[in-house]
Design a protein around this motif. Structure first.
Motif, mmCIF file in Angstrom:
data_model
loop_
_atom_site.group_PDB
_atom_site.id
_atom_site.type_symbol
_atom_site.label_atom_id
_atom_site.label_comp_id
_atom_site.label_asym_id
_atom_site.label_seq_id
_atom_site.Cartn_x
_atom_site.Cartn_y
_atom_site.Cartn_z
ATOM 1 N N ALA A 193 -5.243 5.469 -4.039
ATOM 2 C CA ALA A 193 -6.638 5.163 -3.410
ATOM 3 C C ALA A 193 -6.457 3.503 -2.994
ATOM 4 O O ALA A 193 -6.135 3.164 -2.076
ATOM 5 N N GLN A 221 -11.630 -7.211 5.430
ATOM 6 C CA GLN A 221 -10.801 -7.607 4.199
ATOM 7 C C GLN A 221 -11.872 -8.576 3.043
ATOM 8 O O GLN A 221 -10.529 -7.610 1.660
ATOM 9 N N ALA A 233 -11.360 -3.543 -3.514
ATOM 10 C CA ALA A 233 -11.254 -2.430 -3.866
ATOM 11 C C ALA A 233 -10.077 -2.559 -4.681
ATOM 12 O O ALA A 233 -9.728 -2.044 -5.138
ATOM 13 N N VAL A 234 -8.909 -3.497 -3.971
ATOM 14 C CA VAL A 234 -7.093 -3.114 -4.125
ATOM 15 C C VAL A 234 -7.847 -3.744 -5.664
ATOM 16 O O VAL A 234 -6.603 -3.670 -6.858
ATOM 17 N N GLY A 255 0.679 -1.278 0.316
ATOM 18 C CA GLY A 255 0.203 0.182 -0.087
ATOM 19 C C GLY A 255 1.077 0.862 -0.411
ATOM 20 O O GLY A 255 0.466 2.277 -0.674
ATOM 21 N N PHE A 309 -6.392 -3.340 4.791
ATOM 22 C CA PHE A 309 -6.017 -4.305 4.545
ATOM 23 C C PHE A 309 -5.339 -4.964 5.396
ATOM 24 O O PHE A 309 -5.449 -5.958 6.375
ATOM 25 N N CYS A 325 -6.380 1.704 0.826
ATOM 26 C CA CYS A 325 -6.790 0.358 0.966
ATOM 27 C C CYS A 325 -5.685 -0.575 1.220
ATOM 28 O O CYS A 325 -6.370 -1.868 2.408
ATOM 29 N N SER A 326 -5.213 -1.040 0.360
ATOM 30 C CA SER A 326 -3.889 -1.946 0.696
ATOM 31 C C SER A 326 -3.423 -1.640 2.824
ATOM 32 O O SER A 326 -3.469 -2.941 2.823
ATOM 33 N N LEU A 329 -12.305 -4.960 1.441
ATOM 34 C CA LEU A 329 -10.972 -3.607 0.524
ATOM 35 C C LEU A 329 -10.070 -4.797 -0.403
ATOM 36 O O LEU A 329 -9.779 -4.514 -1.389
#
Length: 224
Positions: A171, A193, A199-200, A145, A179, A175-176, A196
């Motif tokens: 972004a 998780q 999302a990742v 991230g 997470f 998120c990472s 996320l």
């Protein structure tokens, strides 16, 4: 830049295909059930070696992107930090995959073949390896991230690449990191998780494809 994008897309897709098609899945924190699945997996070591290569290829694409972003303006320092973070991410990824792809497999195989009192001891050993995996998984996610966020910041400050790519990477990085922190507290499975992770996945894929398309277009303009 086209090669950077190609490596990022190729490595990303290789990792996704191996994980979705060949990696055993289940309730990650139900150790008796998931350890049984791992012990029954004949391709475990090969799959993790493939994942290892896929992520390294993706990180290699980011390092090539650094060559585009480096310069003498205000983004130069951020770009160098991003490249250093990518190298650190590769290092912790190697440790994580060695622990998960080899160490954990040996531990669960020993547990599955044991009996009596030895079986309880082997199970405790496998759980210890699993908990070590949690730790490295947590810090891998955080470092990944940070890497993505730094590349996003370098893109936004350097203005050599479209700004929306920078926001996408930033972004994905945030998120990472979240997470990774959650892994440290919750283990390898939680509702946060799940959200996320999607999302990742989407953001990194968009970023990688965006870099590839930008590179292809730039090459076309240079040859026209």
């Amino acid at each position: 830049m086209m090669i950077a994008g190609g490596l990022m897309v190729g490595g990303f897709l290789l990792n996704v295909i191996l994980t979705a098609a060949l990696h055993p899945s289940g309730e990650e924190d139900d150790h008796p059930a998931i350890f049984t699945e791992y012990a029954d997996s004949s391709g475990w070591i090969a799959v993790h070696l493939g994942q290892f290569i896929g992520v390294l290829v993706t990180l290699g694409g980011l390092l090539l992107l650094y060559r585009v972003l480096r310069g003498t303006d205000e983004s130069a320092l951020v770009a160098r930090l991003a490249a250093a973070a990518a190298v650190a991410t590769a290092a912790i990824w190697a440790v994580l995959q060695g622990l998960d792809g080899v160490g954990l497999k040996q531990a669960v195989d020993s547990w599955a073949s044991a009996s009596g009192a030895e079986k309880r001891i082997r199970f405790a050993n496998a759980e210890t390896v699993r908990w070590l995996e949690w730790g490295f998984q947590s810090y891998f996610r955080i470092l990944l991230g940070l890497t993505l966020a730094l590349f996003g910041t370098a893109i936004l400050t350097g203005r050599r690449v479209a700004g929306w790519l920078g926001w996408t990477a930033l972004a994905a990085g945030v998120c990472s990191v979240i997470f990774g922190v959650d892994v440290g507290y919750s283990g390898l499975a939680s509702g946060l998780q799940d959200v996320l992770g999607v999302a990742v996945f989407v953001l990194v894929l968009i970023f990688a494809i965006g870099v590839l398309v930008t590179g292809v277009r730039g090459r076309s303009r240079r040859h026209s």
